[in-house]
Design an enzyme around this catalytic site. Structure first.
Site, short mmCIF file in Angstrom:
data_model
loop_
_atom_site.label_atom_id
_atom_site.label_comp_id
_atom_site.label_asym_id
_atom_site.label_seq_id
_atom_site.Cartn_x
_atom_site.Cartn_y
_atom_site.Cartn_z
N ASN A 150 0.80 -1.24 0.00
CA ASN A 150 0.00 0.00 0.00
C ASN A 150 0.83 1.28 0.00
O ASN A 150 0.35 2.31 -0.48
CB ASN A 150 -1.01 -0.01 1.14
CG ASN A 150 -0.35 -0.08 2.49
OD1 ASN A 150 0.74 -0.62 2.63
ND2 ASN A 150 -1.01 0.47 3.48
N CYS A 173 -3.11 1.02 7.04
CA CYS A 173 -3.26 0.36 8.34
C CYS A 173 -3.97 1.25 9.34
O CYS A 173 -4.56 0.77 10.29
CB CYS A 173 -1.88 -0.01 8.87
SG CYS A 173 -0.74 1.36 8.81
N GLU A 208 5.10 -3.94 12.16
CA GLU A 208 4.07 -2.91 11.97
C GLU A 208 2.90 -3.57 11.27
O GLU A 208 2.96 -3.86 10.08
CB GLU A 208 4.61 -1.76 11.10
CG GLU A 208 5.82 -1.05 11.67
CD GLU A 208 5.51 -0.26 12.92
OE1 GLU A 208 4.32 -0.01 13.22
OE2 GLU A 208 6.46 0.09 13.64
P1 NAD Z 1 0.91 -9.18 3.81
O1 NAD Z 1 1.11 -9.46 5.26
O2 NAD Z 1 0.12 -10.12 3.00
O3 NAD Z 1 2.34 -9.08 3.08
C1 NAD Z 1 3.35 -8.22 3.57
C2 NAD Z 1 4.70 -8.75 3.09
O4 NAD Z 1 4.98 -9.98 3.76
C3 NAD Z 1 4.75 -9.05 1.60
O5 NAD Z 1 6.02 -8.66 1.10
C4 NAD Z 1 4.58 -10.56 1.57
O6 NAD Z 1 5.10 -11.18 0.42
C5 NAD Z 1 5.35 -10.98 2.80
N1 NAD Z 1 5.01 -12.28 3.35
C6 NAD Z 1 3.87 -12.98 3.18
N2 NAD Z 1 3.93 -14.14 3.89
C7 NAD Z 1 5.13 -14.16 4.52
C8 NAD Z 1 5.77 -15.06 5.40
N3 NAD Z 1 5.17 -16.18 5.79
N4 NAD Z 1 7.00 -14.75 5.88
C9 NAD Z 1 7.60 -13.59 5.53
N5 NAD Z 1 7.05 -12.70 4.67
C10 NAD Z 1 5.82 -12.97 4.18
O7 NAD Z 1 0.32 -7.69 3.72
P2 NAD Z 1 -0.24 -6.90 2.45
O8 NAD Z 1 -1.51 -7.51 2.02
O9 NAD Z 1 0.84 -6.66 1.46
O10 NAD Z 1 -0.52 -5.47 3.14
C11 NAD Z 1 -1.65 -5.23 3.89
C12 NAD Z 1 -1.38 -5.33 5.37
O11 NAD Z 1 -0.29 -4.49 5.76
C13 NAD Z 1 -2.56 -4.83 6.18
O12 NAD Z 1 -2.83 -5.72 7.24
C14 NAD Z 1 -2.08 -3.50 6.73
O13 NAD Z 1 -2.71 -3.06 7.90
C15 NAD Z 1 -0.63 -3.74 6.92
N6 NAD Z 1 0.10 -2.46 6.98
C16 NAD Z 1 0.57 -2.02 8.19
C17 NAD Z 1 1.24 -0.80 8.27
C18 NAD Z 1 1.82 -0.33 9.57
O14 NAD Z 1 2.72 0.50 9.52
N7 NAD Z 1 1.36 -0.79 10.72
C19 NAD Z 1 1.40 -0.03 7.13
C20 NAD Z 1 0.89 -0.50 5.92
C21 NAD Z 1 0.25 -1.72 5.84
#
Ligand code: NAD
Length: 474
Positions: A153, A282, A248
């Site tokens: 995002n 988020c 995060e």
């Molecule tokens: P996601 O958790 O699906 O993926 C995030 C990253 O993790 C990707 O690069 C993905 O390929 C990787 N990943 C997936 N499975 C993994 C594993 N088992 N081990 C290690 N890495 C792995 O998230 P998304 O759909 O890309 O993004 C949306 C989420 O991100 C929402 O829940 C949102 O709230 C969160 N987010 C949080 C913040 C914050 O600062 N708190 C900011 C932006 C987005």
């Protein structure tokens, strides 16, 4: 036009036989082809970072400062190209992408500034009888290799929030951008190399969960900086072993609106909080608890404002709401809205989907156990709920597995402070929505929203180890 990208491993741009297509979610066109890293390529990236750790630790602070400031200038020079790339790969509106690039430049500058601020402190050893002649102090050393794993995002700024401070602190870096939006992360590789970063110090691999798992469980990594879903965050926490973690994660952020507010001032902030970046943030405002005295007029004005939002092509600068990241994400959001509706919620606005586009949706008469309330929607859906007092508003906001940020609107300083004290979140925003974030403020959550705080200053501290040195002057 399909652009071909390569991965940055050990200072070389490399390809792989397996390619992934990056698809524009608005019109389904393929915008780029990216090589998928296999185990061997990920291993090479980790080894290169591990080999570069000593070189990075020896790099003086003024050079680390210069590299990050050069990178800020190079991003500035390429800002339209980078913004367009984010919009093409993720469907983020071009206005929001341009804002993200401005923030990325700022985050690089903030990180550069931190390179010169790393320091220790004196330890009063003469507090201990028998240690009168000992002099104690600490300094900070880089942890070694920092892994950055990021979501779709804010594909560039969230990498810079991790790689920037990691470099400022003298670490080597492995980046795994989102599989859905990797392009600006790869472009950042070109930028940092041109800025003068030692070639093996930044490695960028592409892939999904498997690549992420390999990085997370590798002993050559000392620090994992992760932004993403709570589900993946939980898995990382249980498999990483002895590594420092910054997680995060997500939220279903709530806002309380007191009865004393100016509705004109509050409504635009709430619209922004709920619908900017198509609700895919988020800290997007998902639950609005409004004091009963102003509930009806506030909702009325809010719906009027939502009606003016422009939905459609994210490349059009007028567009407020573009597509979600893909059709399946939009279908999930649609199914959650339908489920709430079937259980008695009323759709006061929206409730429509076409492909990956979900129209801004406002729900009322919701129940606390509906998914649109108790889970993270991560889409353009907001619920309005009347409450009788600030205490009730706070209690309802706290009734969540998450705790990232919350907003409180009031003209009364006592109400503001009472709420700020009682809210179980990492950040309370008074007189704005939960969605406010400045890149130099400590950002992060409690409960299911994760651990640690992200800002260049916080990260530089966490991405360094404290070493205590004691001199015996006897
Ligand atoms: P996601 O958790 O699906 O993926 C995030 C990253 O993790 C990707 O690069 C993905 O390929 C990787 N990943 C997936 N499975 C993994 C594993 N088992 N081990 C290690 N890495 C792995 O998230 P998304 O759909 O890309 O993004 C949306 C989420 O991100 C929402 O829940 C949102 O709230 C969160 N987010 C949080 C913040 C914050 O600062 N708190 C900011 C932006 C987005």
């Amino acid at each position: 036009m399909v652009d071909n990208y390569r991965l940055l491993i050990g200072g070389q741009w490399v390809s792989s036989p397996v390619q992934a297509s990056i698809v524009n979610p608005y019109d389904d066109t393929v915008v780029a082809s990216v090589p998928v890293a296999d185990r061997e390529l990920v291993d090479r990236a980790l080894q290169a970072a591990s080999d570069a750790a000593r070189e990075m630790a020896a790099l003086p602070a003024h050079q680390r400062y210069d590299i990050l400031m050069n990178a800020a200038r190079l991003v500035e020079a390429r800002k339209e190209e980078l913004a367009v790339s984010i919009t093409r790969e993720s469907g983020k509106t071009i206005r929001a992408s341009r804002q993200e690039i401005e923030r990325s430049i700022f985050t690089l500058r903030l990180s550069a500034e931190e390179a010169g601020r790393i320091g220790g402190e004196e330890v009063r050893l003469d507090r201990v009888p028998g240690s009168e002649n000992r002099l104690g102090f600490t300094w900070r050393e880089p942890v070694g290799v920092v892994a950055c794993i990021t979501p779709f995002n804010s594909p560039l700024n969230l990498i810079i929030h991790k790689a920037g401070p990691a470099i400022a602190a003298g670490n080597a870096v492995v980046v795994k951008p989102s599989p859905q939006a990797p392009l600006t992360g790869l472009m950042l590789g070109e930028i940092l190399l041109e800025a003068g970063l030692p070639p093996r110090a930044l490695n960028i691999v592409y892939g999904g969960a498997e690549v992420g798992r390999q990085i997370v469980t590798d002993p050559r990594v000392q620090f994992i900086a992760f932004t993403g879903s709570a589900r993946v965050g939980r898995e990382i926490a249980s498999t990483a072993g002895f590594k420092k973690l910054m997680l995060e994660l997500g939220s279903n952020a709530g806002v309380y609106v007191h009865r004393d507010v100016s509705i004109e001032k509050v409504v635009p902030r709430l619209v922004q909080g709920a619908f900017a970046t198509t609700g895919q943030a988020c800290i997007s405002t998902q639950r609005v608890y409004v004091h009963r005295d102003v509930y009806e007029p506030l909702l009325h004005r809010f719906l009027q404002a939502v009606d003016r939002l422009v939905v459609g092509d994210p490349m059009n600068p007028e567009t407020d709401i573009g597509p979600m990241i893909d059709k399946s994400a939009a279908q999930r959001v649609e199914s959650w809205v339908n489920e709430a509706h079937a259980r008695g919620a009323r759709i006061a606005f929206g409730g429509r989907r076409e492909g990956a586009v979900v129209w801004p949706t406002v729900l009322v008469d919701v129940q606390p156990d509906m998914k649109v309330v108790c889970e993270e929607v991560f889409g353009p859906v907001v619920s309005f709920i009347p409450v009788g007092s600030v205490e009730e508003g706070v209690e309802r906001i706290n009734d969540s597995p998450y705790g990232l940020q919350a907003g409180v609107f009031t003209e009364d300083i006592n109400v503001a402070f009472r709420a700020a004290k009682a809210l179980k979140v990492g950040g309370v925003i008074v007189n704005d929505s939960s969605k406010y974030r400045a890149d130099n403020m400590p950002f992060g959550g409690v409960k299911g929203s994760g651990m640690g705080r992200e800002s260049p200053a916080e990260c530089v501290r966490r991405m360094t180890e404290q070493k205590v040195v004691v001199l015996n002057l006897d």
